[in-house]
Scaffold this motif. Structure first.
Motif, PDB file in Angstrom:
ATOM      1  N   VAL A   2      39.159  37.166  31.937  1.00 11.21           N
ATOM      2  CA  VAL A   2      39.774  36.785  33.196  1.00 11.21           C
ATOM      3  C   VAL A   2      38.741  36.804  34.316  1.00 11.21           C
ATOM      4  CG1 VAL A   2      40.469  39.176  33.682  1.00 11.21           C
ATOM      5  CG2 VAL A   2      41.752  37.271  34.674  1.00 11.21           C
ATOM      6  N   GLN A   3      38.852  35.841  35.233  1.00 11.37           N
ATOM      7  CA  GLN A   3      37.995  35.797  36.418  1.00 11.37           C
ATOM      8  C   GLN A   3      38.804  36.283  37.616  1.00 11.37           C
ATOM      9  OE1 GLN A   3      37.921  32.752  34.289  1.00 11.37           O
ATOM     10  NE2 GLN A   3      36.361  34.018  33.298  1.00 11.37           N
ATOM     11  N   LEU A   4      38.159  37.068  38.477  1.00 11.81           N
ATOM     12  CA  LEU A   4      38.859  37.729  39.578  1.00 11.81           C
ATOM     13  C   LEU A   4      38.194  37.413  40.906  1.00 11.81           C
ATOM     14  CD1 LEU A   4      39.120  41.227  37.828  1.00 11.81           C
ATOM     15  CD2 LEU A   4      40.882  39.447  37.882  1.00 11.81           C
ATOM     16  N   VAL A   5      39.000  37.110  41.914  1.00  4.69           N
ATOM     17  CA  VAL A   5      38.496  36.825  43.257  1.00  4.69           C
ATOM     18  C   VAL A   5      39.327  37.599  44.272  1.00  4.69           C
ATOM     19  CG1 VAL A   5      38.046  35.085  45.001  1.00  4.69           C
ATOM     20  CG2 VAL A   5      37.709  34.537  42.573  1.00  4.69           C
ATOM     21  N   GLU A   6      38.666  38.506  45.009  1.00  6.26           N
ATOM     22  CA  GLU A   6      39.357  39.302  46.022  1.00  6.26           C
ATOM     23  C   GLU A   6      39.356  38.596  47.366  1.00  6.26           C
ATOM     24  OE1 GLU A   6      36.858  42.344  43.553  1.00  6.26           O
ATOM     25  OE2 GLU A   6      36.606  40.329  44.406  1.00  6.26           O
ATOM     26  N   SER A   7      40.333  38.935  48.182  1.00  9.06           N
ATOM     27  CA  SER A   7      40.393  38.465  49.568  1.00  9.06           C
ATOM     28  C   SER A   7      41.190  39.468  50.385  1.00  9.06           C
ATOM     29  CB  SER A   7      41.040  37.082  49.651  1.00  9.06           C
ATOM     30  OG  SER A   7      42.368  37.121  49.168  1.00  9.06           O
TER      31      SER A   7
END
Length: 126
Positions: A2-7
Protein backbone atom coordinates in the motif's frame (compact mmCIF):
# COMPACT_ATOMS: atom_id res chain seq x y z
CA UNK A 1 2.11 -2.94 -1.03
CA UNK A 2 0.00 0.00 0.00
CA UNK A 3 1.10 3.57 -0.74
CA UNK A 4 0.37 6.23 1.88
CA UNK A 5 0.08 10.01 1.61
CA UNK A 6 -0.47 12.20 4.68
CA UNK A 7 -2.08 15.63 4.76
CA UNK A 8 -3.47 18.08 7.29
CA UNK A 9 -0.37 19.15 9.17
CA UNK A 10 0.47 22.76 9.85
CA UNK A 11 1.10 25.44 12.44
CA UNK A 12 -1.38 25.81 15.29
CA UNK A 13 -1.43 27.56 18.65
CA UNK A 14 -1.40 25.58 21.88
CA UNK A 15 -4.91 24.42 22.72
CA UNK A 16 -5.90 24.22 19.09
CA UNK A 17 -6.87 21.26 16.91
CA UNK A 18 -5.74 19.60 13.71
CA UNK A 19 -7.03 16.62 11.77
CA UNK A 20 -4.50 14.52 9.91
CA UNK A 21 -5.53 12.32 7.00
CA UNK A 22 -3.71 9.46 5.35
CA UNK A 23 -4.89 8.41 1.90
CA UNK A 24 -3.99 4.87 0.92
CA UNK A 25 -3.73 3.47 -2.57
CA UNK A 26 -3.37 -0.16 -3.40
CA UNK A 27 -5.39 -3.25 -2.71
CA UNK A 28 -7.36 -4.13 0.36
CA UNK A 29 -6.80 -1.12 2.63
CA UNK A 30 -9.21 -2.65 5.11
CA UNK A 31 -6.95 -5.64 5.65
CA UNK A 32 -4.11 -3.52 7.01
CA UNK A 33 -3.46 -2.51 10.58
CA UNK A 34 -2.76 1.22 10.59
CA UNK A 35 -0.90 3.57 12.85
CA UNK A 36 0.27 7.13 13.39
CA UNK A 37 3.84 7.67 14.52
CA UNK A 38 5.69 10.89 15.24
CA UNK A 39 9.29 11.92 15.38
CA UNK A 40 10.59 15.10 16.96
CA UNK A 41 14.11 16.41 16.30
CA UNK A 42 16.70 14.32 18.09
CA UNK A 43 14.14 11.79 19.28
CA UNK A 44 13.15 8.29 18.20
CA UNK A 45 10.07 7.64 16.13
CA UNK A 46 7.24 6.71 18.48
CA UNK A 47 3.80 5.19 18.09
CA UNK A 48 1.07 7.72 18.82
CA UNK A 49 -2.01 5.70 17.90
CA UNK A 50 -2.91 2.41 16.25
CA UNK A 51 -6.01 0.76 14.87
CA UNK A 52 -6.68 -2.87 13.99
CA UNK A 53 -7.65 -4.07 10.51
CA UNK A 54 -11.14 -4.30 9.04
CA UNK A 55 -13.63 -2.85 11.55
CA UNK A 56 -10.92 -1.17 13.61
CA UNK A 57 -12.46 -2.59 16.73
CA UNK A 58 -9.19 -2.37 18.62
CA UNK A 59 -7.48 0.97 19.04
CA UNK A 60 -4.48 2.19 20.99
CA UNK A 61 -3.49 5.71 22.00
CA UNK A 62 -0.23 6.57 23.74
CA UNK A 63 -0.46 7.82 27.31
CA UNK A 64 1.03 11.17 26.26
CA UNK A 65 -1.96 11.91 24.01
CA UNK A 66 -4.71 9.97 25.79
CA UNK A 67 -7.94 11.92 25.90
CA UNK A 68 -6.69 14.40 23.27
CA UNK A 69 -6.05 12.33 20.11
CA UNK A 70 -8.47 9.97 18.35
CA UNK A 71 -7.63 7.53 15.57
CA UNK A 72 -10.22 6.30 13.09
CA UNK A 73 -10.44 4.72 9.65
CA UNK A 74 -12.85 4.79 6.73
CA UNK A 75 -12.23 1.64 4.71
CA UNK A 76 -14.63 2.66 1.95
CA UNK A 77 -12.55 5.80 1.34
CA UNK A 78 -9.22 4.10 2.01
CA UNK A 79 -8.37 6.78 4.55
CA UNK A 80 -6.93 6.90 8.06
CA UNK A 81 -7.49 9.88 10.37
CA UNK A 82 -5.96 11.34 13.49
CA UNK A 83 -8.03 13.98 15.27
CA UNK A 84 -5.76 16.00 17.51
CA UNK A 85 -7.30 18.31 20.11
CA UNK A 86 -5.86 20.38 22.95
CA UNK A 87 -2.51 20.42 21.22
CA UNK A 88 0.61 21.18 23.22
CA UNK A 89 4.06 22.40 22.13
CA UNK A 90 5.39 18.92 23.02
CA UNK A 91 3.23 17.53 20.20
CA UNK A 92 5.45 19.29 17.66
CA UNK A 93 6.90 16.63 15.34
CA UNK A 94 6.71 15.07 11.93
CA UNK A 95 3.74 12.72 11.89
CA UNK A 96 3.89 9.56 9.80
CA UNK A 97 1.15 7.23 8.66
CA UNK A 98 2.04 3.52 8.71
CA UNK A 99 0.50 0.27 7.52
CA UNK A 100 1.26 -3.36 8.25
CA UNK A 101 -0.41 -6.71 7.81
CA UNK A 102 -0.15 -7.36 11.56
CA UNK A 103 -1.48 -5.05 14.26
CA UNK A 104 1.14 -6.22 16.72
CA UNK A 105 3.95 -4.95 14.51
CA UNK A 106 2.91 -1.39 15.33
CA UNK A 107 4.03 -1.90 18.93
CA UNK A 108 7.55 -3.07 18.20
CA UNK A 109 10.57 -1.64 16.41
CA UNK A 110 9.26 0.83 13.77
CA UNK A 111 11.82 -0.47 11.29
CA UNK A 112 9.71 -3.63 10.95
CA UNK A 113 6.57 -1.76 9.89
CA UNK A 114 5.76 -2.52 6.25
CA UNK A 115 4.71 0.80 4.70
CA UNK A 116 5.22 4.47 5.52
CA UNK A 117 4.00 7.78 4.27
CA UNK A 118 6.33 10.70 3.65
CA UNK A 119 5.27 12.51 6.83
CA UNK A 120 3.53 15.78 7.59
CA UNK A 121 4.88 18.50 9.90
CA UNK A 122 2.85 19.54 12.93
CA UNK A 123 4.07 22.60 14.82
CA UNK A 124 2.37 23.80 17.98
CA UNK A 125 3.31 27.26 19.19
CA UNK A 126 3.08 28.32 22.85
Amino acid sequence: QVQLVESGGGLVQAGGSLRLSCAASGPAFGNYAMGWFRQAPGKKRELVAGISPRTGGSTYVADSVLGRFTISRDNAKGTLYLQMDSLKPDDTAIYFCAADAKYGTMFGDPSFVGSWGQGTQVTVSS
